[in-house]
Write a protein that holds these residues in place. Structure first.
Motif, PDB file in Angstrom:
ATOM      1  N   ARG A 161      38.170  72.278 -39.891  1.00 53.98           N
ATOM      2  CA  ARG A 161      38.789  71.050 -39.374  1.00 53.98           C
ATOM      3  C   ARG A 161      40.315  71.153 -39.351  1.00 53.98           C
ATOM      4  N   ALA A 162      40.880  71.784 -40.391  1.00 56.60           N
ATOM      5  CA  ALA A 162      42.342  71.953 -40.435  1.00 56.60           C
ATOM      6  C   ALA A 162      42.797  72.869 -39.299  1.00 56.60           C
ATOM      7  N   GLN A 163      42.050  73.962 -39.068  1.00 54.70           N
ATOM      8  CA  GLN A 163      42.381  74.861 -37.954  1.00 54.70           C
ATOM      9  C   GLN A 163      42.321  74.114 -36.626  1.00 54.70           C
ATOM     10  N   GLU A 215      37.039  80.317 -26.506  1.00 55.95           N
ATOM     11  CA  GLU A 215      36.195  81.296 -27.202  1.00 55.95           C
ATOM     12  C   GLU A 215      36.864  81.901 -28.433  1.00 55.95           C
ATOM     13  N   ARG A 216      38.180  82.088 -28.369  1.00 59.01           N
ATOM     14  CA  ARG A 216      38.863  82.759 -29.471  1.00 59.01           C
ATOM     15  C   ARG A 216      39.471  81.807 -30.491  1.00 59.01           C
ATOM     16  N   SER A 217      39.739  80.560 -30.083  1.00 57.17           N
ATOM     17  CA  SER A 217      40.376  79.614 -30.994  1.00 57.17           C
ATOM     18  C   SER A 217      39.434  78.467 -31.366  1.00 57.17           C
ATOM     19  N   VAL A 218      38.928  77.754 -30.383  1.00 59.30           N
ATOM     20  CA  VAL A 218      38.137  76.544 -30.668  1.00 59.30           C
ATOM     21  C   VAL A 218      36.789  76.888 -31.309  1.00 59.30           C
ATOM     22  N   THR A 219      36.029  77.762 -30.671  1.00 62.00           N
ATOM     23  CA  THR A 219      34.665  78.026 -31.125  1.00 62.00           C
ATOM     24  C   THR A 219      34.623  78.586 -32.552  1.00 62.00           C
ATOM     25  N   PRO A 220      35.473  79.556 -32.907  1.00 68.66           N
ATOM     26  CA  PRO A 220      35.430  80.044 -34.298  1.00 68.66           C
ATOM     27  C   PRO A 220      35.740  78.950 -35.322  1.00 68.66           C
ATOM     28  N   ALA A 221      36.635  78.023 -34.989  1.00 65.73           N
ATOM     29  CA  ALA A 221      36.936  76.930 -35.933  1.00 65.73           C
ATOM     30  C   ALA A 221      35.736  75.991 -36.050  1.00 65.73           C
ATOM     31  N   GLN A 234      33.103  76.881 -44.104  1.00 61.52           N
ATOM     32  CA  GLN A 234      34.308  76.295 -44.716  1.00 61.52           C
ATOM     33  C   GLN A 234      34.731  75.122 -43.837  1.00 61.52           C
ATOM     34  N   PRO A 235      33.973  74.015 -43.929  1.00 57.54           N
ATOM     35  CA  PRO A 235      34.213  72.916 -42.982  1.00 57.54           C
ATOM     36  C   PRO A 235      35.639  72.360 -43.033  1.00 57.54           C
ATOM     37  N   ALA A 286      28.227  66.658 -38.560  1.00 64.57           N
ATOM     38  CA  ALA A 286      29.559  66.792 -39.160  1.00 64.57           C
ATOM     39  C   ALA A 286      30.648  66.467 -38.142  1.00 64.57           C
ATOM     40  N   ALA A 287      31.659  65.714 -38.586  1.00 67.15           N
ATOM     41  CA  ALA A 287      32.791  65.408 -37.711  1.00 67.15           C
ATOM     42  C   ALA A 287      33.633  66.661 -37.534  1.00 67.15           C
ATOM     43  N   TRP A 288      34.101  66.894 -36.333  1.00 72.86           N
ATOM     44  CA  TRP A 288      34.983  68.045 -36.099  1.00 72.86           C
ATOM     45  C   TRP A 288      36.341  67.586 -35.600  1.00 72.86           C
ATOM     46  N   VAL A 289      36.457  66.306 -35.291  1.00 73.76           N
ATOM     47  CA  VAL A 289      37.732  65.742 -34.837  1.00 73.76           C
ATOM     48  C   VAL A 289      37.741  64.289 -35.301  1.00 73.76           C
ATOM     49  N   SER A 290      38.928  63.748 -35.566  1.00 68.78           N
ATOM     50  CA  SER A 290      39.008  62.376 -36.083  1.00 68.78           C
ATOM     51  C   SER A 290      38.620  61.369 -35.005  1.00 68.78           C
ATOM     52  N   ALA A 291      37.959  60.297 -35.434  1.00 68.52           N
ATOM     53  CA  ALA A 291      37.650  59.202 -34.510  1.00 68.52           C
ATOM     54  C   ALA A 291      38.963  58.670 -33.949  1.00 68.52           C
ATOM     55  N   GLY A 292      38.983  58.410 -32.655  1.00 67.32           N
ATOM     56  CA  GLY A 292      40.184  57.879 -32.012  1.00 67.32           C
ATOM     57  C   GLY A 292      41.137  58.952 -31.508  1.00 67.32           C
ATOM     58  N   ASP A 293      40.919  60.188 -31.938  1.00 65.02           N
ATOM     59  CA  ASP A 293      41.719  61.304 -31.420  1.00 65.02           C
ATOM     60  C   ASP A 293      41.464  61.400 -29.907  1.00 65.02           C
TER      61      ASP A 293
END
Lengths: 231, 231
Positions: A152-154, A103-109, A147-148, A197-204
Motif C-alpha cells: 500500500r505504501a508503494q 506491469e512493472r510498478s502497479v502490479t507488483p505492489a 507485505q500488504p 483488502a483495500a489497495w487505495v484509500s476511499a475517496g482517492d
C-alpha cells in the motif's frame, strides 16, 4: 462467427481474475464485440496447444487465433478499427510506456497486498504450480512476499502521477475509457476479484476512477463474480 | 518575426538549466523554429509582468505570448502542426500521464541528488529565494533534503517501466523523439547541467537514451553550457 476467449478461472469456475484477460474483456466490450469464454486453469497447458502458447488470454476470432493480451488489443484495433483502444503512432508508443508502468510498478505492489488471497482463490489443482512459479520469481516464500502495508505504501507513492491526472479527467485516456484505462483496470480488477483488502484509500481519485470503470460498458466489471459472491 | 524564449540562467549567464525551459527548447528544435533567449532570474518577476506571469518559460512568438511549458508545447502544435510534439486525442491524454510521471516521480528523486549542486549553480542573488521557497515545499532544510543515495534508489525503482520500454525502442515516443522524450529530457538535462553526480548507472537503457537525446537536433543538448564548462 463464434468469438472465444480462453480465460483463467479460479476455485469457482465463475471466478475470473486474470489481469491480462480482463484487459481483453474490456477491449472487446469497448468494441461492442460479443464473445464466449472457455474456462482454463494453469494446469491445462494442453488445451492451448492449438495456439502454440501456454498462457491465457487466447482469442479465437473465427479462424484467427491471437495470443498475448497486448497483441490481442493490437489485433482488435486492426480488425475493428472503429473506436481504437491502443491507437497508432504517438498514442501507441505512449501506451507502451503505460503498459510497462502497470506491469512493472502497479502490479507488483498489488501483488504484495493480495498474494495470499489470490492463492486461496486459485483452483486447488493449480496452487502448487502457482506457488512454485511465483516463489521462483520472487525469490522467497509467498508468506514472506505477502507485505500488504508495504504494498500500500508503494502504491501510494507510485500512483501519485495517476492521482494528479484523474483529478482533471474522468478516465486515463480522457473523457471516455480506452486502452490505458483497460490496462490499469485489468490489474485493479485482478486484486478486487480475489481480495477484499483495500489497495487505495476511499475517496482517492484512483478509487473514484475504479468505481467508474466498474460501471462502464453496461457494468461488465460490476456484474463480474468476485470473492464477495463466494464467501 | 522574432521568437523569444525567456529562460532561467544561473550564476553564469550561459548556464541554462530549467527543466521546463529545456522542454520548450527541444520542442522548438523539433519544429525547426529559430529563437533567441532572454536570460531571466527568479528575482526578475517584473521582467515577466507583460505576460501576467511570474515564471519561465515564457515564449513570445511575434505578437503571441504563451506561458507554462506544457501550454507552449500545445501552442506550438497548434501554430506549427507539422511533426507534432504532444499530438491529439489518445496521444495527448497519454502524454498528460507521462508529464505527471516526470513531475511527480522522476523530478523529485533527481532533486534529492542534485539539490546542493543546484543551489551552487543558481545566481547568488536568487539563492535566498530558492532556499526559502524550496524549504517551504519540502518541509525541511535543503541540507536535509539532499539524500543522493535515497534519490538514486528511488529512481532505480521508478524508472523500471522506462528501462523496459527503452530496451525495445530508441526513444520513448518511438523511432524518433517527440513530446514524451522532451518532458523526460528536460528533467534529466536540468540535473546534468548543474551536477556531475550520476543519477543512473552507466549502460542503463535510460542512460543510453539520455546520450542519444543529447545528440538529437544537431546536438543542442550536447552543445549546451553546463557546470563542466564552468569549473
Amino acid at each position: 462467427m463464434t468469438r472465444i476467449l480462453y480465460d483463467l478461472c479460479g476455485r469457482d469456475e465463475r471466478l475470473r481474475f486474470s489481469p491480462y484477460c480482463w484487459r481483453v474483456r474490456m477491449a472487446l466490450a469497448h468494441k461492442g464485440l460479443s464473445f464466449e469464454t472457455r474456462q482454463w486453469r494453469f494446469s491445462d497447458k494442453q488445451a492451448l496447444a492449438f495456439a502454440d502458447h501456454d498462457k491465457v488470454p487466447v482469442l479465437c476470432d473465427g479462424e484467427k487465433v491471437v495470443t498475448d493480451s497486448f497483441e490481442i488489443m493490437r489485433y482488435l484495433d486492426q480488425a475493428y478499427p472503429e473506436s481504437p483502444v491502443l491507437g497508432e503512432g504517438l498514442a501507441q508508443s505512449r501506451i507502451l510506456f503505460f503498459k510497462h508502468f502497470v506491469e512493472r510498478s502497479v502490479t507488483p505492489a498489488l501483488f504484495r497486498i493480495v498474494v495470499m488471497d489470490l492463492l486461496a482463490a486459485i483452483h486447488p489443482d493449480d496452487r502448487d504450480y502457482f506457488r512454485t512459479t511465483r516463489e521462483a520469481r520472487f525469490g522467497c516464500r509467498l508468506e514472506e512476499f505477502h507485505q500488504p502495508e508495504q504494498g500500500r505504501a508503494q502504491l501510494k507513492t507510485l500512483l501519485a502521477p495517476l492521482r494528479d491526472q484523474l483529478r482533471g479527467t474522468d478516465f486515463i485516456d480522457g473523457d471516455a475509457p480506452a486502452g490505458a484505462d483497460y490496462l490499469m483496470f485489468g490489474s485493479c480488477m485482478w486484486a478486487y476479484s480475489v481480495s477484499r483488502a483495500a489497495w487505495v484509500s476511499a475517496g482517492d481519485p484512483v478509487d473514484e476512477w475504479f468505481k467508474r470503470m466498474l460501471m462502464v460498458h453496461d457494468g461488465v466489471g460490476a456484474k463480474a463474480f468476485t470473492i464477495r459472491d463466494l464467501d
